[in-house]
Design a protein around this motif. Structure first.
Motif, PDB file in Angstrom:
ATOM      1  N   GLU A  36      -8.963   3.988   5.226  1.00 25.95           N
ATOM      2  CA  GLU A  36      -8.750   3.105   6.387  1.00 25.95           C
ATOM      3  C   GLU A  36      -7.281   3.116   6.829  1.00 25.95           C
ATOM      4  O   GLU A  36      -6.979   3.184   8.014  1.00 25.95           O
ATOM      5  CB  GLU A  36      -9.224   1.682   6.093  1.00 25.95           C
ATOM      6  CG  GLU A  36     -10.733   1.533   6.112  1.00 25.95           C
ATOM      7  CD  GLU A  36     -11.379   2.028   7.400  1.00 25.95           C
ATOM      8  OE1 GLU A  36     -10.920   1.660   8.492  1.00 25.95           O
ATOM      9  OE2 GLU A  36     -12.351   2.798   7.299  1.00 25.95           O
ATOM     10  N   TRP A  37      -6.354   3.033   5.865  1.00 22.14           N
ATOM     11  CA  TRP A  37      -4.928   3.100   6.207  1.00 22.14           C
ATOM     12  C   TRP A  37      -4.585   4.468   6.801  1.00 22.14           C
ATOM     13  O   TRP A  37      -3.791   4.575   7.732  1.00 22.14           O
ATOM     14  CB  TRP A  37      -4.060   2.817   4.985  1.00 22.14           C
ATOM     15  CG  TRP A  37      -3.982   1.368   4.632  1.00 22.14           C
ATOM     16  CD1 TRP A  37      -4.583   0.741   3.564  1.00 22.14           C
ATOM     17  CD2 TRP A  37      -3.281   0.347   5.339  1.00 22.14           C
ATOM     18  NE1 TRP A  37      -4.287  -0.593   3.569  1.00 22.14           N
ATOM     19  CE2 TRP A  37      -3.490  -0.866   4.655  1.00 22.14           C
ATOM     20  CE3 TRP A  37      -2.499   0.333   6.490  1.00 22.14           C
ATOM     21  CZ2 TRP A  37      -2.944  -2.075   5.070  1.00 22.14           C
ATOM     22  CZ3 TRP A  37      -1.953  -0.874   6.905  1.00 22.14           C
ATOM     23  CH2 TRP A  37      -2.180  -2.055   6.207  1.00 22.14           C
ATOM     24  N   ALA A  89      -4.044   1.730  -3.350  1.00 26.85           N
ATOM     25  CA  ALA A  89      -5.102   0.961  -2.710  1.00 26.85           C
ATOM     26  C   ALA A  89      -6.138   0.555  -3.738  1.00 26.85           C
ATOM     27  O   ALA A  89      -6.232   1.155  -4.807  1.00 26.85           O
ATOM     28  CB  ALA A  89      -5.748   1.800  -1.603  1.00 26.85           C
ATOM     29  N   LYS A  90      -6.933  -0.447  -3.381  1.00 28.99           N
ATOM     30  CA  LYS A  90      -7.948  -0.912  -4.335  1.00 28.99           C
ATOM     31  C   LYS A  90      -9.019   0.141  -4.582  1.00 28.99           C
ATOM     32  O   LYS A  90      -9.617   0.196  -5.637  1.00 28.99           O
ATOM     33  CB  LYS A  90      -8.564  -2.227  -3.883  1.00 28.99           C
ATOM     34  CG  LYS A  90      -9.350  -2.143  -2.603  1.00 28.99           C
ATOM     35  CD  LYS A  90      -9.906  -3.484  -2.167  1.00 28.99           C
ATOM     36  CE  LYS A  90     -10.669  -3.300  -0.868  1.00 28.99           C
ATOM     37  NZ  LYS A  90     -10.757  -4.463  -0.064  1.00 28.99           N
ATOM     38  N   ASP A  91      -9.264   1.002  -3.566  1.00 23.02           N
ATOM     39  CA  ASP A  91     -10.235   2.081  -3.713  1.00 23.02           C
ATOM     40  C   ASP A  91      -9.998   3.129  -2.628  1.00 23.02           C
ATOM     41  O   ASP A  91      -9.149   2.956  -1.753  1.00 23.02           O
ATOM     42  CB  ASP A  91     -11.676   1.552  -3.671  1.00 23.02           C
ATOM     43  CG  ASP A  91     -11.983   0.734  -2.421  1.00 23.02           C
ATOM     44  OD1 ASP A  91     -11.365   0.969  -1.355  1.00 23.02           O
ATOM     45  OD2 ASP A  91     -12.859  -0.143  -2.495  1.00 23.02           O
ATOM     46  N   LYS A  92     -10.762   4.197  -2.704  1.00 22.85           N
ATOM     47  CA  LYS A  92     -10.593   5.300  -1.756  1.00 22.85           C
ATOM     48  C   LYS A  92     -10.889   4.857  -0.322  1.00 22.85           C
ATOM     49  O   LYS A  92     -10.230   5.301   0.619  1.00 22.85           O
ATOM     50  CB  LYS A  92     -11.492   6.474  -2.156  1.00 22.85           C
ATOM     51  CG  LYS A  92     -11.252   7.733  -1.357  1.00 22.85           C
ATOM     52  CD  LYS A  92     -12.079   8.875  -1.918  1.00 22.85           C
ATOM     53  CE  LYS A  92     -11.812  10.157  -1.177  1.00 22.85           C
ATOM     54  NZ  LYS A  92     -12.630  11.266  -1.699  1.00 22.85           N
ATOM     55  N   ALA A  93     -11.862   3.984  -0.159  1.00 25.23           N
ATOM     56  CA  ALA A  93     -12.217   3.510   1.181  1.00 25.23           C
ATOM     57  C   ALA A  93     -11.019   2.830   1.848  1.00 25.23           C
ATOM     58  O   ALA A  93     -10.767   3.044   3.039  1.00 25.23           O
ATOM     59  CB  ALA A  93     -13.414   2.562   1.110  1.00 25.23           C
ATOM     60  N   GLU A  94     -10.277   2.026   1.090  1.00 25.10           N
ATOM     61  CA  GLU A  94      -9.104   1.369   1.663  1.00 25.10           C
ATOM     62  C   GLU A  94      -8.022   2.396   2.009  1.00 25.10           C
ATOM     63  O   GLU A  94      -7.400   2.318   3.071  1.00 25.10           O
ATOM     64  CB  GLU A  94      -8.531   0.318   0.709  1.00 25.10           C
ATOM     65  CG  GLU A  94      -7.337  -0.396   1.312  1.00 25.10           C
ATOM     66  CD  GLU A  94      -6.648  -1.376   0.375  1.00 25.10           C
ATOM     67  OE1 GLU A  94      -5.934  -2.248   0.894  1.00 25.10           O
ATOM     68  OE2 GLU A  94      -6.798  -1.255  -0.860  1.00 25.10           O
ATOM     69  N   VAL A 153       0.816  -1.207   0.000  1.00 23.77           N
ATOM     70  CA  VAL A 153       0.000   0.000   0.000  1.00 23.77           C
ATOM     71  C   VAL A 153       0.854   1.263   0.000  1.00 23.77           C
ATOM     72  O   VAL A 153       0.562   2.216  -0.710  1.00 23.77           O
ATOM     73  CB  VAL A 153      -0.949   0.005   1.233  1.00 23.77           C
ATOM     74  CG1 VAL A 153      -1.694   1.316   1.350  1.00 23.77           C
ATOM     75  CG2 VAL A 153      -1.921  -1.156   1.150  1.00 23.77           C
TER      76      VAL A 153
END
Length: 117
Positions: free
Chosen positions: A92-93, A84-89, A39
């Motif tokens: 989260e980081w 990241a796979k998307d903005k949400a991920e 990431v």
């Protein structure tokens, strides 16, 4: 996978003494985990605004101002470039990054997707 830039905004006076050794240990552990997860692409802190220079363009005119910038309260103290796979991920980081800081710090991260091509 998309990339996201997390701009780390700090209250500059909070960071005058720099991060504590304990904070650095927590950050190092998290950065290692993020790197292993693929990431974290890059991260860095920035020098204080007293060492910075602003270059401003307005009305066809350029101006250059050396720091410190007395009107600045909240400043960009660093950045993290995430994949990241998307903005949400990415968010989260970023939340995990904020949680390693001491409670007396005021830190805000602005997460924005890097526009490709």
């Amino acid at each position: 996978m998309p990339r996201y830039l997390s701009l780390i905004r700090i209250e500059e006076n909070d960071a005058l003494d720099g991060p504590s050794p304990e904070l650095m240990q927590r950050m190092e552990k998290l950065m290692e985990e993020m790197t292993k997860a693929g990431v974290l692409l890059d991260t860095a802190g920035l020098a204080p605004t007293a060492e910075g220079t602003r270059v401003h363009y307005e009305g066809g005119q350029l101006s250059v101002t050396d720091g410190p910038f007395t009107e600045s309260k909240e400043v960009i103290g660093g950045y993290a470039l995430l994949q990241a796979k998307d903005k949400a991920e990415a968010i989260e980081w970023t939340k995990r990054f904020l949680k390693v800081h001491e409670e007396h710090w005021t830190v805000t991260c602005e997460v924005r997707e890097v526009m490709e091509g």
